[in-house]
Scaffold this active site. Structure first.
Site, PDB file in Angstrom:
ATOM      1  N   GLY A  14       1.023  -1.604   0.243  1.00  0.00           N
ATOM      2  CA  GLY A  14      -0.379   0.566  -0.101  1.00  0.00           C
ATOM      3  C   GLY A  14       1.057   1.076   0.183  1.00  0.00           C
ATOM      4  O   GLY A  14       1.797   1.006   0.478  1.00  0.00           O
ATOM      5  N   ASN A  62       3.789  -0.161  10.505  1.00  0.00           N
ATOM      6  CA  ASN A  62       2.262  -1.014  10.926  1.00  0.00           C
ATOM      7  C   ASN A  62       2.460  -1.561  12.087  1.00  0.00           C
ATOM      8  O   ASN A  62       1.774  -2.512  12.881  1.00  0.00           O
ATOM      9  CB  ASN A  62       2.803  -2.411  10.117  1.00  0.00           C
ATOM     10  CG  ASN A  62       2.442  -2.594   8.178  1.00  0.00           C
ATOM     11  OD1 ASN A  62       1.922  -3.547   8.462  1.00  0.00           O
ATOM     12  ND2 ASN A  62       2.013  -1.547   7.763  1.00  0.00           N
ATOM     13  N   ASN A 106       2.809  -9.058   7.748  1.00  0.00           N
ATOM     14  CA  ASN A 106       1.207  -9.021   7.265  1.00  0.00           C
ATOM     15  C   ASN A 106       0.612  -8.938   5.554  1.00  0.00           C
ATOM     16  O   ASN A 106       1.880  -8.079   5.740  1.00  0.00           O
ATOM     17  CB  ASN A 106       1.215  -7.758   8.276  1.00  0.00           C
ATOM     18  CG  ASN A 106      -0.562  -6.801   7.608  1.00  0.00           C
ATOM     19  OD1 ASN A 106      -0.685  -5.467   8.455  1.00  0.00           O
ATOM     20  ND2 ASN A 106      -1.472  -7.329   7.922  1.00  0.00           N
ATOM     21  N   ARG A 161       2.209   7.974   6.519  1.00  0.00           N
ATOM     22  CA  ARG A 161       2.189   7.073   5.329  1.00  0.00           C
ATOM     23  C   ARG A 161       1.841   8.743   3.591  1.00  0.00           C
ATOM     24  O   ARG A 161       2.152   8.209   3.020  1.00  0.00           O
ATOM     25  CB  ARG A 161       0.831   5.935   4.995  1.00  0.00           C
ATOM     26  CG  ARG A 161       1.731   5.437   5.863  1.00  0.00           C
ATOM     27  CD  ARG A 161       0.210   4.714   6.316  1.00  0.00           C
ATOM     28  NE  ARG A 161      -0.143   3.414   5.073  1.00  0.00           N
ATOM     29  CZ  ARG A 161      -0.028   2.728   4.797  1.00  0.00           C
ATOM     30  NH1 ARG A 161       0.379   1.343   5.892  1.00  0.00           N
ATOM     31  NH2 ARG A 161       0.001   1.538   2.972  1.00  0.00           N
ATOM     32  N   HIS A 191      -8.228  -5.355   8.293  1.00  0.00           N
ATOM     33  CA  HIS A 191      -7.064  -5.650   8.069  1.00  0.00           C
ATOM     34  C   HIS A 191      -5.518  -5.668   9.198  1.00  0.00           C
ATOM     35  O   HIS A 191      -4.509  -6.191   8.529  1.00  0.00           O
ATOM     36  CB  HIS A 191      -6.487  -5.229   6.898  1.00  0.00           C
ATOM     37  CG  HIS A 191      -5.464  -5.682   5.616  1.00  0.00           C
ATOM     38  ND1 HIS A 191      -5.643  -7.135   5.493  1.00  0.00           N
ATOM     39  CD2 HIS A 191      -3.884  -5.184   5.482  1.00  0.00           C
ATOM     40  CE1 HIS A 191      -4.506  -7.608   5.030  1.00  0.00           C
ATOM     41  NE2 HIS A 191      -4.451  -6.629   4.407  1.00  0.00           N
ATOM     42  N   TRP A 192      -6.146  -5.052  10.089  1.00  0.00           N
ATOM     43  CA  TRP A 192      -4.461  -4.190  10.847  1.00  0.00           C
ATOM     44  C   TRP A 192      -5.392  -4.801  12.189  1.00  0.00           C
ATOM     45  O   TRP A 192      -4.829  -4.783  12.957  1.00  0.00           O
ATOM     46  CB  TRP A 192      -4.559  -3.238  11.385  1.00  0.00           C
ATOM     47  CG  TRP A 192      -3.370  -2.740   9.617  1.00  0.00           C
ATOM     48  CD1 TRP A 192      -2.656  -3.060   9.044  1.00  0.00           C
ATOM     49  CD2 TRP A 192      -2.718  -1.523   9.808  1.00  0.00           C
ATOM     50  NE1 TRP A 192      -1.466  -2.443   8.010  1.00  0.00           N
ATOM     51  CE2 TRP A 192      -2.157  -1.364   8.116  1.00  0.00           C
ATOM     52  CE3 TRP A 192      -3.032  -0.408  10.416  1.00  0.00           C
ATOM     53  CZ2 TRP A 192      -0.983  -0.626   8.862  1.00  0.00           C
ATOM     54  CZ3 TRP A 192      -2.191   0.609  10.478  1.00  0.00           C
ATOM     55  CH2 TRP A 192      -1.562   1.173   8.889  1.00  0.00           C
TER      56      TRP A 192
END
Length: 281
Positions: free
Chosen positions: A40, A48, A108, A188, A255-256
């Site tokens: 991503g 992360n 991940n 990010r 997702h995390w």
């Protein structure tokens, strides 16, 4: 030396035999654990896993939190294909130059797929796997039909991703988007413009479902029932094909899992790792 302001804390750099420089954070001492982040725009190891590493350090583990090539503060070549073989080769070379003969690997999403690839190609280097919604168990078309990836691709294609665009994509990353801090979005958004255009266009990960039976190490994993990027049905593929595996599946989780259920994630990972060094009778 990096003299420019960094969106994430500056760690160390490892130079691979090919000349590629990979950035990583090295925290704690003891049994090594390699952390591999997901894909991503703007992704990095620090973003992360910054909420998880301290628990591992406190429990006596050495955490090597890597920025994959093309991500974070690592080199980002624009003349390579970012396929699974490329990532596996570079991560294996990183372990070599770091003097790590064998370690547990925690991955991940894309990092989970790379962890699988490493365990299949270099089984001697991988003592255990911890996977969070790992890639590599579906066809490419399945992933690209997922709502989170559809939004990510559409937003990325429109041009540079600032904080607003990054938040638009990241809101599907978590079940509760209120957990997205301004700090995380800024980290990010600062890295995303530095990534090469070929990073995502050349990224290819094969479906390794039928090879899961070849895994020689114990596997522990997590998946969120509400994952918008990797279908939770992948859990059943691991359970059906992997010799030594267990998964924790959580509702109200995207997702995390390491962010959304931090305490549970840290506790269960550490319990699993302790079992590998002190197996139960």
């Amino acid at each position: 030396m990096n003299v420019h302001p960094s969106p994430i804390p500056l760690g160390r750099f490892a130079t691979l035999p090919c000349g590629l420089k990979l950035h990583y954070h090295d925290e704690g001492s003891g049994t090594p654990v390699l952390w591999l982040h997901g894909s991503g725009p703007g992704a990095s190891g620090y973003s992360n896993f910054k909420g998880n590493v301290p628990a591992f350090t406190g429990a006596g583990y050495r955490s090597l939190v890597l920025d994959l090539p093309g991500f974070g503060l690592s080199d980002k070549p624009d003349h390579v294909d970012y396929d699974l073989d490329f990532f596996v080769a570079k991560v294996a070379a990183f372990l070599e130059v770091s003097g790590i003969r064998s370690c547990a690997i925690l991955g991940n999403s894309l990092g989970g797929a790379i962890a699988l690839g490493l365990a299949l190609k270099h089984s001697d280097k991988v003592s255990a796997l911890i996977l969070m919604a790992p890639g590599g168990v579906e066809e490419r078309e399945t992933y690209f039909a997922m709502p989170g990836i559809v939004r990510m691709v559409e937003t990325y294609a429109k041009g540079p991703m600032g904080p607003a665009e990054m938040r638009h994509v990241m809101t599907l990353q978590l079940y509760d988007p209120a957990l997205l801090s301004e700090e995380l979005i800024a980290e990010r958004a600062a890295i995303a413009p530095t990534q090469p255009k070929n990073l995502f266009s050349t990224m290819r990960v094969p479906n390794m479902t039928q090879r899961l039976r070849e895994l020689a190490c114990p596997v522990f994993g997590f998946w969120g029932q509400d994952d918008q990027f990797n279908p939770v049905s992948g859990v059943m593929k691991f359970l059906a094909h992997t010799p030594d595996v267990r998964f924790t599946v959580l509702n109200r989780c995207g997702h995390w899992v390491q962010v959304e259920h931090r305490a549970l994630f840290n506790r269960q990972c550490l319990d699993f790792l302790k079992e590998q060094t002190c197996p139960q009778p």
